[in-house]
Structure formats: C-alpha cells, structure tokens
Design a protein around this motif. Structure first.
Motif, PDB file in Angstrom:
ATOM      1  N   LEU A 299     -33.882  61.808-101.325  1.00  0.00           N
ATOM      2  CA  LEU A 299     -32.869  60.720-101.064  1.00  0.00           C
ATOM      3  C   LEU A 299     -32.897  59.921-102.276  1.00  0.00           C
ATOM      4  O   LEU A 299     -31.858  59.256-102.565  1.00  0.00           O
ATOM      5  N   GLY A 300     -33.830  59.958-103.219  1.00  0.00           N
ATOM      6  CA  GLY A 300     -33.664  58.922-104.489  1.00  0.00           C
ATOM      7  C   GLY A 300     -34.410  59.779-105.427  1.00  0.00           C
ATOM      8  O   GLY A 300     -35.260  60.552-105.207  1.00  0.00           O
ATOM      9  N   ILE A 301     -33.902  59.587-106.796  1.00  0.00           N
ATOM     10  CA  ILE A 301     -34.777  60.140-107.931  1.00  0.00           C
ATOM     11  C   ILE A 301     -34.608  58.922-108.985  1.00  0.00           C
ATOM     12  O   ILE A 301     -33.666  58.376-109.220  1.00  0.00           O
ATOM     13  N   ASP A 302     -35.988  59.108-109.705  1.00  0.00           N
ATOM     14  CA  ASP A 302     -36.037  58.287-111.055  1.00  0.00           C
ATOM     15  C   ASP A 302     -36.751  58.770-111.800  1.00  0.00           C
ATOM     16  O   ASP A 302     -37.901  59.582-111.398  1.00  0.00           O
ATOM     17  N   THR A 303     -36.710  58.582-113.249  1.00  0.00           N
ATOM     18  CA  THR A 303     -37.381  59.563-114.364  1.00  0.00           C
ATOM     19  C   THR A 303     -38.121  58.211-114.781  1.00  0.00           C
ATOM     20  O   THR A 303     -37.878  56.970-115.273  1.00  0.00           O
ATOM     21  N   SER A 304     -39.450  58.708-115.551  1.00  0.00           N
ATOM     22  CA  SER A 304     -40.290  57.686-116.136  1.00  0.00           C
ATOM     23  C   SER A 304     -39.401  57.358-117.441  1.00  0.00           C
ATOM     24  O   SER A 304     -38.816  58.128-118.132  1.00  0.00           O
ATOM     25  N   LYS A 305     -39.279  55.848-117.787  1.00  0.00           N
ATOM     26  CA  LYS A 305     -38.604  55.459-118.943  1.00  0.00           C
ATOM     27  C   LYS A 305     -39.566  55.528-120.284  1.00  0.00           C
ATOM     28  O   LYS A 305     -39.036  55.197-121.190  1.00  0.00           O
ATOM     29  N   THR A 306     -40.834  55.831-119.979  1.00  0.00           N
ATOM     30  CA  THR A 306     -41.740  55.824-121.327  1.00  0.00           C
ATOM     31  C   THR A 306     -41.954  57.244-121.683  1.00  0.00           C
ATOM     32  O   THR A 306     -42.344  58.037-120.852  1.00  0.00           O
ATOM     33  N   VAL A 307     -41.927  57.576-122.924  1.00  0.00           N
ATOM     34  CA  VAL A 307     -42.159  58.894-123.410  1.00  0.00           C
ATOM     35  C   VAL A 307     -43.642  58.686-123.976  1.00  0.00           C
ATOM     36  O   VAL A 307     -43.552  58.231-125.004  1.00  0.00           O
ATOM     37  N   GLN A 308     -44.624  59.644-123.537  1.00  0.00           N
ATOM     38  CA  GLN A 308     -45.841  59.688-124.270  1.00  0.00           C
ATOM     39  C   GLN A 308     -45.964  61.016-124.714  1.00  0.00           C
ATOM     40  O   GLN A 308     -45.773  62.125-124.328  1.00  0.00           O
TER      41      GLN A 308
ATOM     42  N   ASN B  22     -43.227  64.425-119.300  1.00  0.00           N
ATOM     43  CA  ASN B  22     -42.332  63.538-118.531  1.00  0.00           C
ATOM     44  C   ASN B  22     -42.212  63.458-117.329  1.00  0.00           C
ATOM     45  O   ASN B  22     -42.205  64.734-116.558  1.00  0.00           O
ATOM     46  N   LEU B  23     -42.408  62.216-116.350  1.00  0.00           N
ATOM     47  CA  LEU B  23     -42.418  62.495-114.999  1.00  0.00           C
ATOM     48  C   LEU B  23     -41.142  61.926-114.239  1.00  0.00           C
ATOM     49  O   LEU B  23     -40.237  61.252-114.545  1.00  0.00           O
ATOM     50  N   VAL B  24     -40.975  62.765-113.025  1.00  0.00           N
ATOM     51  CA  VAL B  24     -39.765  62.551-112.244  1.00  0.00           C
ATOM     52  C   VAL B  24     -40.662  62.106-110.926  1.00  0.00           C
ATOM     53  O   VAL B  24     -41.618  62.717-110.351  1.00  0.00           O
ATOM     54  N   ALA B  25     -39.978  61.013-110.396  1.00  0.00           N
ATOM     55  CA  ALA B  25     -40.200  60.629-109.083  1.00  0.00           C
ATOM     56  C   ALA B  25     -39.198  60.663-108.065  1.00  0.00           C
ATOM     57  O   ALA B  25     -38.122  60.298-108.375  1.00  0.00           O
ATOM     58  N   VAL B  26     -39.518  61.346-106.713  1.00  0.00           N
ATOM     59  CA  VAL B  26     -38.322  61.518-106.017  1.00  0.00           C
ATOM     60  C   VAL B  26     -38.762  61.213-104.602  1.00  0.00           C
ATOM     61  O   VAL B  26     -40.104  61.012-104.031  1.00  0.00           O
TER      62      VAL B  26
ATOM     63  N   ASN C  89     -38.445  53.199 -99.193  1.00  0.00           N
ATOM     64  CA  ASN C  89     -37.069  53.051 -99.467  1.00  0.00           C
ATOM     65  C   ASN C  89     -36.965  52.800-100.881  1.00  0.00           C
ATOM     66  O   ASN C  89     -37.677  51.855-101.356  1.00  0.00           O
ATOM     67  N   GLY C  90     -36.090  53.602-101.564  1.00  0.00           N
ATOM     68  CA  GLY C  90     -35.889  53.372-102.956  1.00  0.00           C
ATOM     69  C   GLY C  90     -37.340  53.879-103.818  1.00  0.00           C
ATOM     70  O   GLY C  90     -38.127  54.035-103.323  1.00  0.00           O
ATOM     71  N   VAL C  91     -36.803  54.338-105.062  1.00  0.00           N
ATOM     72  CA  VAL C  91     -37.852  54.603-105.887  1.00  0.00           C
ATOM     73  C   VAL C  91     -37.488  54.241-107.281  1.00  0.00           C
ATOM     74  O   VAL C  91     -36.401  54.389-107.858  1.00  0.00           O
ATOM     75  N   ARG C  92     -38.287  53.475-107.972  1.00  0.00           N
ATOM     76  CA  ARG C  92     -38.214  52.955-109.134  1.00  0.00           C
ATOM     77  C   ARG C  92     -39.344  53.178-110.237  1.00  0.00           C
ATOM     78  O   ARG C  92     -40.407  52.854-109.862  1.00  0.00           O
TER      79      ARG C  92
END
Lengths: 201, 387
Positions: free
Chosen positions: B27-36, B41-45, B74-77
């Motif tokens: 239902l929702g996707i966000d990717t990490s904003k920090t590049v280490q 790199n991470l994706v949260a679903v 609900n929601g992912v960030r």
C-alpha cells in the motif's frame, strides 16, 4: 448497469416504492435511498469506498443554500471578521443553511477571516465562479450527495422517470468504484424512508 | 535534459521482489533519504497485513519486518536525516523503528490522545515535527502534533503530543503532507472533501489555518507542486483530480488551476482504460506535474498535468498483474518502485537491458517488457547517438 439490472426491474422497483408511499400518507416527504452492500471488499486492504455523486433532479427540495457573494464595494473581509468575533453567530449561520456557495475571492477570505466554523460543521462553501449560472450551481449543490452504503437518491414526490434516471446515475457510479465492480456487489436495493427495501440486484 | 516522459517510457523492470509466504497488498513505499557509503539503500513498504517490510533497494530482498499488531499501520516514511522509519497506528500511536536494526519494539513511540485512531501522518523536512490525522470519533477528527527530535536522553520513552487541531475537519483525516522545504507548512485532506493548509509556526489553530480548499468529495491523496512548491494537488476516492495555486491567495486570480470530477471520464486513453489514480509526481528540474494512474490488470499510466487538463503520455506494462497501489520515484537515479495488490514490489530502471534473469518467473516478465522496449529503443538509440 443494464446487463445486471434491467430497465424493467428498475421501473418496477420504483413503482413499488412510489405506490407504497401513496398508500400511507406521511406527514413528511419521504426520501428514496439506494442501499448497496458489498462483498469481497476488505476495508483494511481495499481502496476506500467514498465520494460524492451529482444527481440530475434535486434529491432534497427543502435543501437551503446560502450564496455568499462579493459585491464590488463591499469590504467582505471586514464583514467576515465581524461575524467571526461572535463564534455563536458563525455556528448559527452554519446551522441555518444546508450548504454554502461562494465566489473564489470570497472563499480565499473565509479561512482567514471567518475561521474554521464552517469547516467543522461540514459546510465549507463550494466554488461559484463568475461565469457560472448561480441558479444552476445552487441546483447542483442541492443535488450533490455524499456517497456511502446508503445514499439518498430522490424523494417520493419525483416522477418515476426522474427517479429511474437518478438511481441509474447513482448505481453506475457506486458500482464503478470497487475494482471488481458488480462482482463486489452483494445486493442493491432502493427504499423510501419508512418502507421495506425493493431489491434491484 | 531528458523529459520525465521519455525517462518513464524507457523504464523496464530490473528486479522483482521474491514471493513471501503471506501475500499482501503493498500500500505504500518510501526509500531512505540518506546514502551511506558501503551500505545498501533501504526501501520500506507498508503491507496490508499491518506490517512494514524493509527491503534492500538493489536486490529487493526482505531484510526485516516491523509490526503494529494488534493495531493496523497507516503510511510509511523514512526520516530525512537518518534511517528511522515511521508509521501511524490505529492503536493511537505513531511508531518509529531503526530500519537497520531487526528490533521488534519501536525505538520511539508517539502517543496520541485517548480514543485517537491514526490513519495518516507525515514528518516535516527537518525531522522536527510529526503530524498524524485521526478517524472521526464522536464529533472530532484531529490533527495531532509531536516533537520528533530524538536525543540519547529520551530514547525509548513515549512522547506526548505538543497539541492538536480539532476544528478544521468534520470527517476522517485521510492525508497529511508537510511542505518539502518549509518545515512550518502542512496540508491535510479528509473524507469531508476539505484540504486545509496550515502554518504551524502560528500559535492557535484558527490563525494557523492559511486556507481551505474544497474537493467536494473524499480526499485520497495530496501533494505539493510548482516552483517553490506553492501549489497543491489532490485526488479523491472517486477518481477526481484538483489542483490549486496558493500564489493566488492574495491576488485577483483564481486559486483553482484544475478541477476534474472524474478523471476516468475525461482523459483520452485511446484504446486503453484508466481505472484509478495512484498519485502525483512533481519533477523539480522541468517544473512539470505528472499524475500516475493504472488499470485493474496492472498497467501503469503516466499523465501530464496542465491547466487544460490531464493528457496521457505513456504506459508501463508487463509488470503488475493487479491494481497498483503505491509508487516511489527516485530523482537521483530516475528509478521507479511500484507495489501492487499482486503482492509484487517492482524496481524499474531506465536504459537498455544489460542483464539476464536467473529466475524463471522473472524471465517471463522480462521478455514481455523487452518486446515492448524494442519498439521504442530504435528511437532512443538514435537520440543518444545524436548526443
């Protein structure tokens, strides 16, 4: 819709509803609503079943609409501010009318000067643009219904043709929302306020 | 500069998430904003079974899972400055986990008021404030705010709200979106059709309300667009699209840029269908707003948005087999992640296909997309040659 609910079925159901009302005289004008029950629809996972529908005939004739207009020389901001000073007045205004219409420039002022009184009452104005016919827009406001599992689509004083048209509009939209359309519909009925439901599907 | 339409048309699937034991809707996707450096790199679903899955971006393998059980998430960030991942829960809390650590218990818990059921939230651009929207309970639908800053002293403590807005919505608050660069601006959308813009720097709710826009339907998605992000667009549950320009709040020009009651009726798709809208995509470099929609069979459509309406630009197919519910576009590498009701998470990347797949199922997907790409690739190859 015609493949699932034939014209004849719809007319028959409407006649039943209207006849049922004529037999028993009520002191108020009964509304006709369409009731839909869904199957294989998971409110947790599936997209929310929600929206509004604009019907052709005015579903609630006693619906009062307040049109807020900006006049050339009227300082609307001041007027709204004065109204806002007395919160009770705003609440009274919200209670007095069923819906509000306002021009674009006035709507801009409302959030700033009238405060959230109309928001909370669920009566924030709809937009009335200058080149739109005010009367037509008022009629539209009267005919806009919030979609839910039971939605008012008319009243018993409408003709059967008018009711059939509006029910057809409502059902078409209602059924277009779930992703499997008719497959998601368990049952579909219409009924007047005090009577038994008449099944369409 | 390649336009986003061309980039979108050149996308093909490079990775598909492996099937998991429990098929859920994504239902929702966000990717990490920090590049280490050195770290994936991470994706949260957000999954419909009430959990948040963390994937590695390149291989789309499930690294860990967090749950809001028995409440629903609900929601992912992701936070903007670290790999904390947040989600709002119907149990009346907003939860925060460290996406890099497989620890079930949230590292931070933001508690709401009694009987709050959170169904939407966002964190602002400097990670200072979290705002969550509630379902309508009795007569109230609230926007609740917390201080999101975490320091080593108050880790693992539960945070209480800073306050709440209660007067501006009359039904479930379905969306909350902070401004991309101004930490004080936030927009909220509700089933009551209203889209409220607030400047939370101002003390009380009434004065903080900058403006209210009315979609007259039920809001499903909102976003910021335009130069300086002064425009707001919103989609409704009955597939309407609305676009407002806050630059005109103080001028004589109308605030409404576009007003479409049902996009399915007005967008010309030629032979194809448009069954629903998924979300919007504002491309900063070219100052263009795009709307993404799809079909119930899993085709994804990209539409261009202008004041004269929505125009279909291009489509992606051969990917999903069912309704597409979420997407995330990465500006850095022009890649697209999509999630659907078919439980698939797909990574699409631009350019020619270099690798072959080892998995049988993925090969099937690859060949159908490959066929399609060949039709276009002559053109894109010529274009690249000219450059």
């Amino acid at each position: 819709m015609s493949s699932k609910v034939s014209r004849d079925t719809l007319y028959e159901a409407v006649w039943e509803v209207l006849r049922g009302n004529q037999h028993k005289h009520r002191k108020f004008l009964e509304t006709v609503e369409s009731q839909i029950s869904l199957k294989n629809y998971d409110p947790q996972k599936d997209k929310r079943f929600s929206g509004t529908i604009r019907l052709k005939s005015t579903a609630r004739p006693k619906f009062s609409v307040c049109v807020l207009e900006d006049q050339q020389h009227c300082d609307e901001a001041k007027a709204l501010k004065k109204l806002n000073e007395n919160k009770k007045l705003v609440k009274k205004l919200a209670k007095k009318y069923d819906a509000f219409l306002a021009s674009g420039s006035l709507i801009k002022q409302i959030s700033r000067n009238l405060g959230p009184g109309l928001n909370k009452a669920g009566k924030f104005p709809s937009l009335l643009t200058h080149n739109e016919n005010t009367v037509a827009k008022v009629d539209e406001a009267k005919s806009t219904k919030v979609l839910c599992l039971a939605v008012a689509v008319g009243h018993v004083k409408m003709t059967d043709d008018e009711l059939v048209y509006d029910i057809h509009l409502a059902v078409t939209l209602l059924v277009s929302l779930p992703k499997k359309n008719w497959w998601n519909v368990r049952a579909l009925c219409i009924k007047s306020t005090m009577a038994k439901p008449q099944c369409l599907y | 500069m390649e336009k986003i339409e061309e980039q979108f048309a050149n996308l093909h699937i490079v990775k598909c998430s492996l099937g998991t034991k429990e098929p859920t809707y994504l239902l929702g996707i966000d990717t990490s904003k920090t590049v280490q450096a050195g770290k994936e790199n991470l994706v949260a679903v957000l999954c419909s079974n009430g959990s948040i899955r963390i994937y590695g971006k390149e291989r789309l393998n499930v690294l860990r899972e967090f749950s809001g059980y028995p409440g629903l998430l609900n929601g992912v960030r992701f936070a903007n400055s670290c790999d904390s991942v947040y989600s709002a829960c119907t149990d009346g809390t907003v939860k925060c986990w460290d996406a890099r650590v497989a620890r079930e218990k949230p590292v931070q818990l933001f508690k709401g008021y009694p009987s709050n059921i959170f169904i939407s939230f966002d964190i602002n651009c400097n990670d200072h404030i979290i705002c969550a929207g509630t379902e309508k309970v009795d007569d109230d639908a609230l926007l609740v705010f917390w201080d999101a800053r975490m320091n080593s002293q108050n880790l693992s403590t539960t945070k209480d709200p800073l306050g709440a807005y209660s007067e501006t919505h009359s039904d479930d608050v379905t969306q909350v979106r902070f401004h991309p660069s101004n930490p004080n601006m936030v927009v909220s959308g509700s089933s009551d059709g209203l889209v409220n813009v607030f400047d939370i720097n101002i003390d009380n709710e009434e004065d903080a309300l900058v403006t209210t826009c009315n979609s007259i339907s039920s809001v499903s998605c909102i976003g910021w667009s335009g130069k300086g992000y002064k425009q707001i667009y919103c989609m409704t549950h009955d597939e309407g699209f609305y676009w407002w320009d806050l630059n005109h709040l103080d001028t004589d020009e109308p605030v409404t840029r576009l007003n479409i009651q049902d996009v399915r009726e007005v967008v010309n798709m030629k032979e194809d269908a448009l069954d629903y809208l998924i979300g919007g995509l504002y491309h900063e470099k070219t100052d263009t707003l795009h709307v993404i929609g799809g079909t119930n069979k899993g085709r994804i459509h990209l539409m261009n948005c202008s004041m004269s309406g929505l125009t279909h630009v291009t489509s992606l197919q051969g990917g999903h087999a069912a309704t597409v519910r979420s997407f995330c576009w990465n500006v850095q590498d022009d890649s697209l992640l999509t999630g659907g009701e078919d439980a698939q998470l797909l990574l699409w990347k631009p350019g020619a296909i270099e690798k072959t797949f080892t998995k049988k199922e993925s090969m099937k997907i690859a060949s159908s997309v490959h066929q399609r790409v060949r039709v276009h690739s002559n053109d894109s190859y010529k274009r690249r040659k000219k450059q």
